[in-house]
Design a protein around this motif. Structure first.
Motif: not given
Length: 459
Positions: A124-126, A129-138, A289-295
């Motif tokens: 998650f370093v650097g 916002l969209a890339e964090v969402g993509a990690i959870f989606e992945g 639930p995205g609060l914990v995994f994206i926010t």
């Protein structure tokens, strides 16, 4: 051959393990986003009320049935019921509840373990916002990854339980719960000292009438009751098993109060971590639930030393998840021991594969079975399983415990009071009999029926 009943080595072990069963994703993953969704302080107030007037007495009843029978829910009603009655049939409903809970809890626990791994690895370093969402989606859309991390969750939980009650469940849960509380205090201090933290505290603690109007009053009350049942894990024998492992040295009202206070403290502190941080970094505080995994990964990404705080948070989340997984697995393992006379190791072996198999639909629900939306647009298999457990099995199962303890056709009021009040400590008030017999069941049924009507009218 009758096996000797295992017992806790200490009162602290019983309190921390029972609290560990109650403290879990219901406090951290579920409570903050439901609070944001259903109106902040008003929802919190109703939730506290349900904990006191419904959760506390039912917890005492469940502990009493467990301690008096010295068995899990698989046979506890068989031991205590009057001859010729049918209360023992409840075992199948309660046992199904424990399996259903783990059918989705193991998947979410697996996500938590995966996120701790990602955070340690620096994924998650650097990132944006969209890339964090993509990690959870992945993670969720990858069938193999979802199943892999779910199996890791099951392996850790059953691995601890295989070591035995004292050497495994009690010893490891004590360490996890102590670390959990320490990490949580540090995270609260960090969060409430962030810039604009007061805005987050206002969102969390002040009532928001527009949210109540948007969701409906009965839906809000229904959600608060469901949350109270979910967080305490009452109504399907998860607490009864720990009652069966303790002595009569202390009365059960005081023990139940200690557990509920610990559970409530963790739920409230979760909000104190999440909401100030959301407002400090300008992110949506009620994003499900995205609060914990994206926010939250985005928040840690923006914080000084954010990776370290993120690691600490996900260690806390993993401990919160695994404390419940271990506790419910212990209950599930006891079914085989009490019903079929299996050894602990045999019950662990059989249930390990059974729970993995049963957990596959939830893991598939975000990828190959994502087209199945059982509760309307945007819902998943996880939502269905959560709804069946939280808003059906737990409240209805709790009513069975109430009627069993107050009715002369069940275990009976006198037997319940004698068991609940055995030992030193706060005594359960006998004058509550009328309330528990007539008022509490009516409250649960009214909220249950009207909440159901309003929930499905809104779909």
């Amino acid at each position: 051959m009758q096996q000797e009943r295992e017992t806790f080595s200490s009162r602290l072990g019983f309190i921390l393990i029972s609290a560990g069963c109650a403290i879990g994703l219901g406090n951290v993953w579920r409570f903050p986003y439901i609070t944001g969704l259903y109106g902040g302080g008003f929802f919190v107030l109703i939730y506290f009320l349900f904990l006191l007037i419904i959760g506390l007495p039912i917890m005492v009843m469940e502990f009493s049935v467990g301690r008096a029978s010295q068995k899990s829910v698989a046979v506890s009603f068989d031991v205590l019921e009057p001859e010729g009655s049918k209360w023992h049939n409840f075992k199948w409903f309660a046992m199904a509840g424990s399996y259903l809970l783990m059918m989705f809890y193991t998947t979410i626990s697996g996500w938590m373990i995966a996120y701790l791994f990602f955070m340690i690895r620096g994924d998650f370093v650097g990132v944006t916002l969209a890339e964090v969402g993509a990690i959870f989606e992945g993670l969720t859309s990858n069938t193999g990854a979802s199943v892999f991390w779910m199996i890791i969750s099951c392996t850790l939980g059953f691995g601890v339980c295989s070591l035995g009650l004292q050497n495994g469940v009690e010893r490891i849960t004590k360490v996890m719960m102590s670390c959990l509380l320490f990490i949580m205090i540090a995270l609260v201090v960090r969060s409430v000292t962030l810039p604009n933290a007061m805005e987050g505290l206002s969102f969390y603690l002040l009532p928001k009438v527009d949210k109540i109007a948007e969701n409906g009053l009965w839906s809000t009350i229904y959600a608060a009751m469901g949350q109270a049942f979910f967080t305490l894990s009452i109504g399907m024998g998860c607490m009864a098993i720990f009652g069966s492992y303790i002595s009569k040295e202390h009365s059960l009202l005081g023990e139940s109060l200690n557990i509920i206070i610990l559970d409530t403290l963790v739920a409230v502190m979760s909000g104190l971590i999440i909401f100030p941080a959301c407002f400090s970094f300008g992110v949506n505080p009620d994003s499900g639930p995205g609060l914990v995994f994206i926010t939250l990964p985005n928040i840690f990404n923006a914080m000084p030393a954010g990776q370290l705080w993120g690691i600490a948070f996900y260690i806390f989340m993993v401990f919160a998840a695994l404390s419940t997984v271990i506790a419910v697995f212990e209950n599930i393992i006891s079914f085989g021991i009490d019903l079929f006379g299996w050894t602990r190791k045999r019950s662990v072996f059989i249930n390990f594969f059974a729970v993995i198999l049963l957990s596959l639909p939830c893991a598939f629900g975000f990828n190959i079975w994502s087209g199945f939306t059982p509760l309307g647009q945007g819902s998943s298999i996880l939502d269905l399983e959560d709804f069946i457990v939280s808003n059906n099995i737990l409240p209805l199962g709790s009513l069975v415990y109430v009627f069993f303890c107050v009715s002369r056709y069940g275990w009976g009021w006198k037997n319940f009071i004698n068991e609940a009040n055995a030992g030193k400590g706060i005594k359960f008030p006998e004058k509550l009999r009328f309330y528990l017999t007539f008022i509490l069941p009516v409250i649960v049924l009214i909220v249950f029926i009207f909440g159901y009507i309003e929930k499905f009218a809104l779909l």
